[in-house]
Design an enzyme around this catalytic site. Structure first.
Site, short mmCIF file in Angstrom:
data_model
loop_
_atom_site.label_atom_id
_atom_site.label_comp_id
_atom_site.label_asym_id
_atom_site.label_seq_id
_atom_site.Cartn_x
_atom_site.Cartn_y
_atom_site.Cartn_z
N HIS A 1 19.74 -41.19 -12.58
CA HIS A 1 18.77 -41.00 -11.50
C HIS A 1 19.35 -40.25 -10.31
CE1 HIS A 1 16.30 -44.63 -13.16
NE2 HIS A 1 16.11 -43.53 -13.84
N CYS B 1 14.58 -23.02 -0.94
CA CYS B 1 15.57 -22.06 -1.44
C CYS B 1 16.49 -22.65 -2.50
CB CYS B 1 16.41 -21.49 -0.29
SG CYS B 1 17.67 -22.62 0.35
N CYS C 1 16.55 -27.68 5.85
CA CYS C 1 17.63 -26.87 5.29
C CYS C 1 18.27 -26.04 6.41
CB CYS C 1 17.06 -25.94 4.22
SG CYS C 1 18.23 -24.76 3.54
N ASN D 1 22.63 -60.82 -17.41
CA ASN D 1 21.53 -60.85 -16.44
C ASN D 1 21.21 -62.31 -16.15
OD1 ASN D 1 18.88 -60.48 -15.12
ND2 ASN D 1 18.97 -58.40 -15.96
N ALA E 1 26.54 -60.62 -12.76
CA ALA E 1 27.45 -59.55 -13.17
C ALA E 1 28.88 -59.81 -12.67
CB ALA E 1 26.94 -58.22 -12.63
P1 NAD Z 1 15.54 -53.63 -11.04
O1 NAD Z 1 15.56 -53.89 -9.59
O2 NAD Z 1 14.27 -53.30 -11.71
O3 NAD Z 1 16.12 -54.93 -11.80
C1 NAD Z 1 17.26 -55.60 -11.36
C2 NAD Z 1 17.74 -56.50 -12.46
O4 NAD Z 1 18.99 -57.05 -12.07
C3 NAD Z 1 16.82 -57.67 -12.77
O5 NAD Z 1 16.68 -57.79 -14.18
C4 NAD Z 1 17.57 -58.88 -12.19
O6 NAD Z 1 17.33 -60.07 -12.92
C5 NAD Z 1 18.99 -58.43 -12.35
N1 NAD Z 1 19.96 -59.06 -11.44
C6 NAD Z 1 19.74 -59.57 -10.19
N2 NAD Z 1 20.87 -60.05 -9.67
C7 NAD Z 1 21.85 -59.85 -10.61
C8 NAD Z 1 23.24 -60.14 -10.65
N3 NAD Z 1 23.87 -60.73 -9.63
N4 NAD Z 1 23.93 -59.82 -11.78
C9 NAD Z 1 23.30 -59.23 -12.83
N5 NAD Z 1 21.99 -58.93 -12.83
C10 NAD Z 1 21.27 -59.23 -11.73
O7 NAD Z 1 16.64 -52.55 -11.27
P2 NAD Z 1 16.80 -51.43 -12.41
O8 NAD Z 1 16.58 -52.02 -13.73
O9 NAD Z 1 18.04 -50.70 -12.08
O10 NAD Z 1 15.56 -50.51 -12.13
C11 NAD Z 1 14.99 -49.64 -11.69
C12 NAD Z 1 15.29 -48.66 -10.52
O11 NAD Z 1 15.94 -49.25 -9.42
C13 NAD Z 1 16.18 -47.57 -10.91
O12 NAD Z 1 15.41 -46.44 -10.84
C14 NAD Z 1 17.30 -47.48 -9.85
O13 NAD Z 1 17.53 -46.13 -9.52
C15 NAD Z 1 16.72 -48.24 -8.74
N6 NAD Z 1 17.56 -48.98 -7.78
C16 NAD Z 1 18.87 -48.68 -7.53
C17 NAD Z 1 19.60 -49.44 -6.62
C18 NAD Z 1 21.05 -49.09 -6.39
O14 NAD Z 1 21.44 -47.94 -6.52
N7 NAD Z 1 21.88 -50.09 -6.07
C19 NAD Z 1 19.03 -50.50 -5.95
C20 NAD Z 1 17.69 -50.80 -6.21
C21 NAD Z 1 16.98 -50.03 -7.15
ZN ZN Z 2 16.64 -23.76 2.08
#
Ligand code: NAD
Ligand code: ZN
Length: 253
Positions: free
Chosen positions: A124, A135, A155, A223, A241
């Site tokens: 992503h 541009c 920009c 999870n 995690a």
């Molecule tokens: P999501 O928010 O949809 O799901 C999060 C998942 O993590 C859930 O299943 C939840 O149960 C689990 N979770 C919560 N706490 C946890 C822990 N301590 N240990 C392990 N698992 C845990 O996230 P996703 O599936 O990544 O989904 C979608 C979108 O969210 C993506 O497009 C992503 O780009 C974006 N996103 C990114 C960030 C980041 O960069 N940190 C933050 C929020 C969302």
């Molecule tokens: Zn530009």
């Protein structure tokens, strides 16, 4: 007090010791213990406010880029000061222990890279990188600049509106990253496929796990809540995690 560390099931430990190649797939949950809120699941930002999703779509970016950038600024403010946690470091350790490794992450927070992961497919993209919609010039915002953002930046070259170089909801995935995913995860699945902290809503996150399972690879999910993948994987480990991924990393190789 007795050692309170969780212990992995003995047959899983035995299988982990034989692993020579690994693919890890992560979502927002891997960063939850760094203080970055997830989108969905307990405490998820979108559980609170569905309109955030709309702000982060390609359609809103085109009609109201200021609104998209306010939402991006909000995400950055939520992630302010976050540093990698034990799970990010353990995933980097797995990479050093095996002969072949790939990390597919949906996260845009850069914490895997900060923890030392190298072969990362950030499917992503990143919210610190920008691209000019007029541009095409690419640029980078510092974390401080991002956290201060409340409207679309311009920009420096042409004055056009910048966009985040990240995949917004409803947008296509970058083709070269999809091709790498195909090569490194699907064509010949690694011996271990470990999926951590993702609600697994996207088909391109589910598919590598299904393919690995069909190819009789070791599949593990970490999870605190079950997902669509939990009944599919060989081992669903219910827990956080930062608690479980270091346990897994320790047993590999
Ligand atoms: P999501 O928010 O949809 O799901 C999060 C998942 O993590 C859930 O299943 C939840 O149960 C689990 N979770 C919560 N706490 C946890 C822990 N301590 N240990 C392990 N698992 C845990 O996230 P996703 O599936 O990544 O989904 C979608 C979108 O969210 C993506 O497009 C992503 O780009 C974006 N996103 C990114 C960030 C980041 O960069 N940190 C933050 C929020 C969302
Ligand atoms: Zn530009």
């Amino acid at each position: 007090m007795a050692d309170a560390k969780p212990t992995l099931p003995a047959p899983l430990v035995e299988a982990l010791r034989r692993v020579r190649s690994a693919g890890v797939i992560t979502g927002a949950g891997v960063s939850a213990e760094s203080g970055v809120p997830t989108y969905r699941g307990k405490g998820g930002l979108y559980e609170e406010d569905e309109s955030r999703i709309e702000a982060l779509t390609g359609t809103t970016l085109r009609s109201d880029p200021d609104r998209t950038w306010r939402a991006v600024g909000d995400l950055a403010r939520h992630a302010a000061g976050a540093v990698p946690n034990a799970a990010h470091f353990a995933i980097a350790e797995i990479e050093r222990k095996v002969a072949r490794f790939v990390l597919l992450t949906q996260n845009v927070d850069g914490l895997h890279q900060a923890a030392g992961s190298r072969n990362v497919i950030d499917i992503h993209g990143s919210i610190t990188r920008t691209r000019c919609m007029a541009c095409g010039a690419e640029g980078e915002l510092s974390r401080e600049e991002l956290e201060a953002i409340h409207a679309a930046p311009r920009c420096a070259g042409c004055g056009g509106t910048l966009r985040p170089a990240a995949v917004l909801f409803g947008e296509m995935l970058p083709v070269e990253k999809v091709a790498r995913m195909q090569r490194e995860l699907l064509d010949d699945p690694p011996e271990l496929v470990l999926v951590v902290g993702t609600s697994a809503l996207f088909p391109y996150i589910v598919e590598p796990v299904l393919v690995a399972r069909r190819a009789r690879r070791l599949t593990v999910e970490v999870n605190p809540e079950p997902t669509v993948l939990s009944p599919v994987v060989g081992w669903f480990l219910e827990g956080s995690a930062a608690a479980l991924v270091p346990e897994i990393a320790r047993e590999i190789g």
